[in-house]
Design a protein around this motif. Structure first.
Motif, PDB file in Angstrom:
ATOM      1  N   GLY A 117       2.514   9.408  -6.837  1.00  0.00           N
ATOM      2  CA  GLY A 117       3.277  10.645  -6.984  1.00  0.00           C
ATOM      3  C   GLY A 117       4.101  10.682  -8.252  1.00  0.00           C
ATOM      4  N   PHE A 118       4.478   9.511  -8.751  1.00  0.00           N
ATOM      5  CA  PHE A 118       5.212   9.429 -10.016  1.00  0.00           C
ATOM      6  C   PHE A 118       4.280   9.424 -11.219  1.00  0.00           C
ATOM      7  CE2 PHE A 118       8.629   7.749  -7.290  1.00  0.00           C
ATOM      8  CZ  PHE A 118       9.740   8.394  -7.826  1.00  0.00           C
ATOM      9  N   GLY A 119       2.971   9.371 -10.964  1.00  0.00           N
ATOM     10  CA  GLY A 119       2.015   9.336 -12.071  1.00  0.00           C
ATOM     11  C   GLY A 119       1.938   7.991 -12.757  1.00  0.00           C
ATOM     12  N   MET A 120       2.170   6.907 -12.009  1.00  0.00           N
ATOM     13  CA  MET A 120       2.132   5.572 -12.587  1.00  0.00           C
ATOM     14  C   MET A 120       0.710   5.010 -12.566  1.00  0.00           C
ATOM     15  SD  MET A 120       5.616   3.883 -10.979  1.00  0.00           S
ATOM     16  CE  MET A 120       5.827   2.688 -12.310  1.00  0.00           C
ATOM     17  N   LYS A 121       0.479   4.020 -13.402  1.00  0.00           N
ATOM     18  CA  LYS A 121      -0.784   3.282 -13.420  1.00  0.00           C
ATOM     19  C   LYS A 121      -0.557   2.012 -12.605  1.00  0.00           C
ATOM     20  CE  LYS A 121      -1.544   5.004 -18.094  1.00  0.00           C
ATOM     21  NZ  LYS A 121      -1.594   4.636 -19.543  1.00  0.00           N
ATOM     22  N   ILE A 122      -1.388   1.806 -11.571  1.00  0.00           N
ATOM     23  CA  ILE A 122      -1.082   0.805 -10.554  1.00  0.00           C
ATOM     24  C   ILE A 122      -2.131  -0.301 -10.531  1.00  0.00           C
ATOM     25  CG2 ILE A 122      -0.521   0.478  -8.116  1.00  0.00           C
ATOM     26  CD1 ILE A 122      -0.417   3.654  -8.033  1.00  0.00           C
ATOM     27  N   SER A 123      -1.656  -1.536 -10.473  1.00  0.00           N
ATOM     28  CA  SER A 123      -2.531  -2.683 -10.251  1.00  0.00           C
ATOM     29  C   SER A 123      -1.900  -3.562  -9.183  1.00  0.00           C
ATOM     30  CB  SER A 123      -2.748  -3.478 -11.546  1.00  0.00           C
ATOM     31  OG  SER A 123      -1.513  -3.939 -12.064  1.00  0.00           O
ATOM     32  N   ALA A 124      -2.695  -4.442  -8.585  1.00  0.00           N
ATOM     33  CA  ALA A 124      -2.179  -5.285  -7.513  1.00  0.00           C
ATOM     34  C   ALA A 124      -2.910  -6.617  -7.485  1.00  0.00           C
ATOM     35  CB  ALA A 124      -2.311  -4.588  -6.162  1.00  0.00           C
ATOM     36  N   LEU A 125      -2.182  -7.630  -7.007  1.00  0.00           N
ATOM     37  CA  LEU A 125      -2.731  -8.964  -6.838  1.00  0.00           C
ATOM     38  C   LEU A 125      -2.571  -9.378  -5.380  1.00  0.00           C
ATOM     39  CD1 LEU A 125      -3.722 -11.785  -7.789  1.00  0.00           C
ATOM     40  CD2 LEU A 125      -1.333 -12.312  -8.362  1.00  0.00           C
ATOM     41  N   ASP A 126      -3.679  -9.695  -4.732  1.00  0.00           N
ATOM     42  CA  ASP A 126      -3.642 -10.187  -3.355  1.00  0.00           C
ATOM     43  C   ASP A 126      -4.979 -10.850  -3.071  1.00  0.00           C
ATOM     44  OD1 ASP A 126      -3.610 -10.586  -0.552  1.00  0.00           O
ATOM     45  OD2 ASP A 126      -2.165  -8.961  -0.319  1.00  0.00           O
ATOM     46  N   LYS A 127      -4.976 -12.165  -2.959  1.00  0.00           N
ATOM     47  CA  LYS A 127      -6.222 -12.899  -2.775  1.00  0.00           C
ATOM     48  C   LYS A 127      -6.855 -12.663  -1.411  1.00  0.00           C
ATOM     49  CE  LYS A 127      -3.897 -17.212  -1.403  1.00  0.00           C
ATOM     50  NZ  LYS A 127      -3.681 -18.637  -1.768  1.00  0.00           N
ATOM     51  N   PHE A 128      -6.086 -12.051  -0.506  1.00  0.00           N
ATOM     52  CA  PHE A 128      -6.609 -11.804   0.832  1.00  0.00           C
ATOM     53  C   PHE A 128      -7.159 -10.389   1.005  1.00  0.00           C
ATOM     54  CE2 PHE A 128      -3.235 -15.027   1.352  1.00  0.00           C
ATOM     55  CZ  PHE A 128      -4.018 -16.074   1.818  1.00  0.00           C
ATOM     56  N   VAL A 129      -7.090  -9.583  -0.056  1.00  0.00           N
ATOM     57  CA  VAL A 129      -7.565  -8.196   0.017  1.00  0.00           C
ATOM     58  C   VAL A 129      -8.715  -8.007  -0.966  1.00  0.00           C
ATOM     59  CG1 VAL A 129      -6.938  -5.760  -0.266  1.00  0.00           C
ATOM     60  CG2 VAL A 129      -5.275  -7.373   0.702  1.00  0.00           C
ATOM     61  N   ARG A 137       0.831  -1.213   0.000  1.00  0.00           N
ATOM     62  CA  ARG A 137       0.000   0.000   0.000  1.00  0.00           C
ATOM     63  C   ARG A 137       0.862   1.259   0.000  1.00  0.00           C
ATOM     64  NH1 ARG A 137      -5.301  -1.978   3.500  1.00  0.00           N
ATOM     65  NH2 ARG A 137      -5.078  -4.145   2.853  1.00  0.00           N
ATOM     66  N   ASN A 138       1.992   1.192   0.675  1.00  0.00           N
ATOM     67  CA  ASN A 138       2.906   2.334   0.631  1.00  0.00           C
ATOM     68  C   ASN A 138       3.566   2.469  -0.735  1.00  0.00           C
ATOM     69  OD1 ASN A 138       3.521   3.972   3.280  1.00  0.00           O
ATOM     70  ND2 ASN A 138       3.017   1.903   3.932  1.00  0.00           N
ATOM     71  N   VAL A 139       3.860   1.341  -1.366  1.00  0.00           N
ATOM     72  CA  VAL A 139       4.383   1.385  -2.736  1.00  0.00           C
ATOM     73  C   VAL A 139       3.367   2.061  -3.656  1.00  0.00           C
ATOM     74  CG1 VAL A 139       5.004  -0.026  -4.740  1.00  0.00           C
ATOM     75  CG2 VAL A 139       5.924  -0.597  -2.487  1.00  0.00           C
ATOM     76  N   ALA A 140       2.095   1.699  -3.517  1.00  0.00           N
ATOM     77  CA  ALA A 140       1.050   2.316  -4.333  1.00  0.00           C
ATOM     78  C   ALA A 140       0.959   3.810  -4.076  1.00  0.00           C
ATOM     79  CB  ALA A 140      -0.294   1.643  -4.054  1.00  0.00           C
ATOM     80  N   ARG A 141       1.036   4.192  -2.810  1.00  0.00           N
ATOM     81  CA  ARG A 141       0.961   5.623  -2.462  1.00  0.00           C
ATOM     82  C   ARG A 141       2.071   6.416  -3.139  1.00  0.00           C
ATOM     83  NH1 ARG A 141       4.005   8.120   1.046  1.00  0.00           N
ATOM     84  NH2 ARG A 141       4.630   6.192   2.107  1.00  0.00           N
ATOM     85  N   ILE A 142       3.292   5.895  -3.086  1.00  0.00           N
ATOM     86  CA  ILE A 142       4.424   6.601  -3.689  1.00  0.00           C
ATOM     87  C   ILE A 142       4.308   6.599  -5.211  1.00  0.00           C
ATOM     88  CG2 ILE A 142       6.940   6.578  -3.953  1.00  0.00           C
ATOM     89  CD1 ILE A 142       7.051   5.337  -1.119  1.00  0.00           C
TER      90      ILE A 142
END
Length: 317
Positions: free
Chosen positions: A164-176, A156-161
């Protein structure tokens, strides 16, 4: 945690802090203040040997460690031990099965190191995008795709940062749940193949378990887009090193960075040069702030468990 420092006990309890890799001096002082103000006794052993640990733990009721290996032999030597707290998020250095058999609660301190690890992710990523600052033209992070494998505190901290760089973010986590990711502006992904094939950067934050060990190898890495960068601040055990080496040999556009030196580090560096980078030792949590936060949290959690069985972050059953 609030209100756990001024504790009162019917008797003095012994809390052992054993670290081969010492806490920062201000963290040691804060831990000592926390334990002493509770009326209990702190024993500190820094840069100790295995023999030192087996001797020091004999009368300890709580044990605070960092990356030190705590196995059945240690627990056998500690008949009074009730709780072990790992100052950090990972806990694969502690034998959980043995702890359960000994009736010992094991806790970690999630979130205390998460920002430090996340910042290191981007320190390494920017360095690789700029070709390790060799003077040649590099690339930018803006509008690039970032895939986060495991959306816990670090993810989540990686996503937050990354925002700020203007990146497009996706994530995989079966527990979330998807809604949790979406609320933070992150697109949920439900398939590991998609995570790798759809992202220019993949950042690993999975634990080393029977399911994940050697799970990141040739097939997944080969799915990454041209110029892909794999970032590992998790555990070296999750990487299939032979498979990754094969992928890097076949795809000269791919790069790998990690703050965990692989077993085959010399082979990686000899074959791939500036396409790979490894910190000399695990550096994710190596900041003054993370060191302090994790140490104090560990002391507070140990005291809380001894006082009334508080075990919110217990990781064994």
């Amino acid at each position: 945690m609030v209100g756990l420092i001024n504790l009162e006990y019917n008797r003095i309890m012994k809390i052992l802090v054993f670290t081969e890799k010492p806490f920062a001096a201000n963290a040691v002082k804060a831990i000592a203040d926390t334990v002493n103000s509770s009326g209990n006794e702190l024993k500190l052993v820094e840069m100790g040997t295995r023999e030192d640990l087996l001797e020091a733990v004999k009368d300890a009721e709580a044990l605070i460690v960092r990356s030190d290996k705590i196995d059945a032999e240690v627990m056998d030597a500690a008949p009074e031990l009730k709780v072990i707290v790992r100052a950090g998020a990972g806990y694969d250095n502690i034998d959980l099965e043995a702890a359960t058999k000994h009736g010992i609660c094991v806790m970690n301190t999630p979130g205390q190191n998460s920002n430090a690890v996340a910042e290191l992710v981007f320190g390494m990523v920017v360095m690789m995008c700029r070709n390790q600052y060799n003077g040649k033209s590099g690339s930018e992070l803006k509008d690039k795709n970032l895939g986060i494998y495991a959306f816990g505190q670090v993810g989540r901290n990686v996503a937050r940062i990354a925002k700020g760089f203007g990146m497009k973010i996706s994530a995989l986590d079966k527990f979330v749940a998807d809604e949790v990711m979406e609320a933070e502006g992150v697109r949920p992904v439900h398939d590991v193949d998609a995570l790798f094939s759809e992202n220019d950067f993949v950042s690993l934050h999975i634990p080393a378990t029977a399911e994940t060990k050697k799970s990141i190898g040739y097939d997944l890495v080969m799915k990454m887009p041209k110029g892909g960068v794999l970032v590992n601040t998790a555990r070296k055990e999750v990487i299939d090193e032979d498979g990754l080496i094969k992928a890097l040999e076949e795809r000269p556009d791919l790069r790998y960075v990690s703050d965990i030196k692989p077993d085959s580090a010399e082979e990686f560096e000899k074959k791939f040069g500036a396409r790979v980078f490894f910190t000399p030792k695990k550096m994710g949590a190596q900041t003054a702030e993370a060191n302090f936060n994790a140490g104090v949290a560990a002391a507070e959690q140990a005291l809380a468990y001894l006082k009334d069985g508080w075990n919110k972050y217990q990781v064994n059953k």
